[in-house]
Design an enzyme around this catalytic site. Structure first.
Site, PDB file in Angstrom:
ATOM      1  N   ASP A  67      50.552   1.350  38.169  1.00 38.38           N
ATOM      2  CA  ASP A  67      50.931   1.889  39.266  1.00 38.38           C
ATOM      3  C   ASP A  67      50.114   1.549  40.526  1.00 38.38           C
ATOM      4  O   ASP A  67      49.376   0.467  40.379  1.00 38.38           O
ATOM      5  CB  ASP A  67      51.137   3.461  39.330  1.00 38.38           C
ATOM      6  CG  ASP A  67      52.427   3.971  39.974  1.00 38.38           C
ATOM      7  OD1 ASP A  67      52.373   4.044  41.246  1.00 38.38           O
ATOM      8  OD2 ASP A  67      53.316   4.469  39.551  1.00 38.38           O
ATOM      9  N   HIS A  96      50.706   7.824  44.717  1.00 37.55           N
ATOM     10  CA  HIS A  96      51.868   7.571  43.749  1.00 37.55           C
ATOM     11  C   HIS A  96      51.467   7.680  42.361  1.00 37.55           C
ATOM     12  O   HIS A  96      52.081   8.185  41.785  1.00 37.55           O
ATOM     13  CB  HIS A  96      52.590   6.294  44.055  1.00 37.55           C
ATOM     14  CG  HIS A  96      54.152   6.076  43.581  1.00 37.55           C
ATOM     15  ND1 HIS A  96      54.363   5.333  42.515  1.00 37.55           N
ATOM     16  CD2 HIS A  96      55.368   6.291  44.171  1.00 37.55           C
ATOM     17  CE1 HIS A  96      55.441   5.311  42.153  1.00 37.55           C
ATOM     18  NE2 HIS A  96      56.111   5.802  43.001  1.00 37.55           N
ATOM     19  N   ASN A 186      65.797   3.026  43.382  1.00 34.31           N
ATOM     20  CA  ASN A 186      66.439   3.990  44.619  1.00 34.31           C
ATOM     21  C   ASN A 186      67.304   3.153  45.384  1.00 34.31           C
ATOM     22  O   ASN A 186      67.931   3.814  46.284  1.00 34.31           O
ATOM     23  CB  ASN A 186      65.377   4.628  45.342  1.00 34.31           C
ATOM     24  CG  ASN A 186      64.475   5.518  44.583  1.00 34.31           C
ATOM     25  OD1 ASN A 186      64.874   6.037  43.480  1.00 34.31           O
ATOM     26  ND2 ASN A 186      63.261   5.475  44.696  1.00 34.31           N
ATOM     27  N   SER A 252      60.767   7.251  40.768  1.00 39.77           N
ATOM     28  CA  SER A 252      59.693   7.146  40.305  1.00 39.77           C
ATOM     29  C   SER A 252      59.105   8.317  39.678  1.00 39.77           C
ATOM     30  O   SER A 252      57.984   8.074  38.833  1.00 39.77           O
ATOM     31  CB  SER A 252      58.547   6.669  41.516  1.00 39.77           C
ATOM     32  OG  SER A 252      59.178   5.598  42.058  1.00 39.77           O
TER      33      SER A 252
END
Length: 376
Positions: A67, A96, A186, A252
């Protein structure tokens, strides 16, 4: 400092990686401000992973987070190793990666209403992106590096396009018996069509869609190639700076819930390979709830406790060993004396039968003649 084994594997990837010491973070590394407090979310109430912890918290399992980095200074984050593939330092400038790591493994704190799914795991961080975008080639290298570091589960909350080196990295990790959990994505095109996101859409990857409080797929969640759903709408997690962030949305954040469950399963059933771990998670999910929901919402308790007949080892009854020769009873052959006795008995019986027949014939004849001799 990174562990020696992790450093060695990453140094072999490319010269741009500096795994030995953290570089100073760039000035623009300012993730959104964290909140000092957080409330319990529907996701934690729905999954209620504390019911599973008496059986396992994920101990003995290594989970790699590919990530934007992880803020290891957060009091609930316990990081065992880290690597920077971007050349910008280890700090998480987006928040994130820290949020993803917290959903997987944030430590329990009785004074904080947030905790990870599997706080007992060994957590690794592979920084692949720094500003919301990342190189697919680096993503592929991060997956390979995590597999080489003996990760049992790899979480990829990143969506990318199909690329040969990414597919090869996924196949490489699957070949090393790694469970790869990836966000389904998404994105949706303006004309209403949706395209698969990678690596989630690759065969063998546990692809995760996002669900809301009612358990149905979130409208933003890509419906393509979804294996299961995880909470991905209105959730909370850890954030850089030691605080928290609420109202997080996206596949996520759904993926790490499932990655945490995969870690619990691997800890509870260490004999299961990655194929059967994925299969168990899907078979124990709460059931499909419309298109693009896969097997339904992940269910940690059932994933760890349900008895699946297909996993029971059928023990065949043992083949009986041959009986010894002495155990088989055979007819005893008659000896010579027995044969003589049997012959005598038979002869005697015939003689008696002859006498009886003679008496029956001749006695009446003698009576009729007054017992006189017959004429010649």
């Amino acid at each position: 400092m990174i562990g020696h084994a992790l450093a060695a594997s990453l140094l072999a990837l490319q010269p741009l990686i500096a795994p030995v010491a953290a570089r100073s973070a760039p000035e623009e590394c300012r993730p959104p401000r964290a909140s000092v407090t957080i409330g319990e979310t529907w996701a934690q109430r729905r999954l209620n992973v504390q019911r599973v912890w008496p059986l396992t918290t994920g101990e003995g399992v290594t989970v790699a987070v590919v990530d934007s980095g992880v803020d290891e200074r957060h009091p609930q984050i316990r990081l065992a190793g880290k690597a920077d593939l971007t050349g910008t330092g280890y700090r998480d400038c987006m928040g994130h990666g820290t949020a993803v790591a917290g959903i997987i493994a944030a430590q329990y704190n009785k004074d904080v209403p947030f905790h990870g799914v599997a706080p007992g795991v060994r957590l690794l961080s592979f920084k692949q992106s720094k500003d919301g975008t990342g190189d697919v080639g680096l993503l592929a290298k991060a997956i390979r590096a995590a597999a080489d570091e003996n990760a049992d589960v790899i979480n990829v909350s990143i969506e990318a396009h199909d690329q040969p080196d990414l597919k090869a990295a996924v196949d490489y990790a699957l070949g090393k018996d790694v469970v790869i959990v990836a966000a389904a994505g998404n994105r949706e095109k303006d004309d209403g069509t949706v395209t698969p996101s990678y690596p989630a859409a690759y065969d063998g990857v546990l692809s995760v869609g996002a669900a809301g409080p009612d358990g149905s797929r979130s409208t933003f969640s890509n419906p393509n190639a979804v294996s299961v759903l995880g909470p991905g709408q209105g959730v909370s997690s850890t954030w850089p700076g030691g605080g928290f962030q609420g109202k997080l949305e996206g596949t996520s954040y759904a993926a790490p819930y499932v990655a945490g469950v995969a870690a619990l399963v691997r800890s509870r059933f260490p004999h299961l390979d990655q194929v059967r771990v994925r299969r168990r998670i899907m078979l124990t999910a709460d059931g499909a709830n419309g298109s693009g929901t896969g097997a339904g919402m992940v269910n940690p308790l059932l994933a760890v406790t349900m008895v699946l007949p297909s996993e029971q080892v059928a023990v065949a009854p043992p083949v009986p060993s041959p009986l010894p020769a002495s155990a088989v009873r055979k007819a005893t052959p008659p000896d010579e004396r027995s044969a003589q006795v049997a012959g005598a008995v038979a002869a005697g019986g015939l003689g008696l039968a002859g006498v009886a027949l003679a008496l029956r014939v001749f006695v009446p004849m003698g009576r009729r003649r007054g017992w006189r001799a017959g004429s010649a």
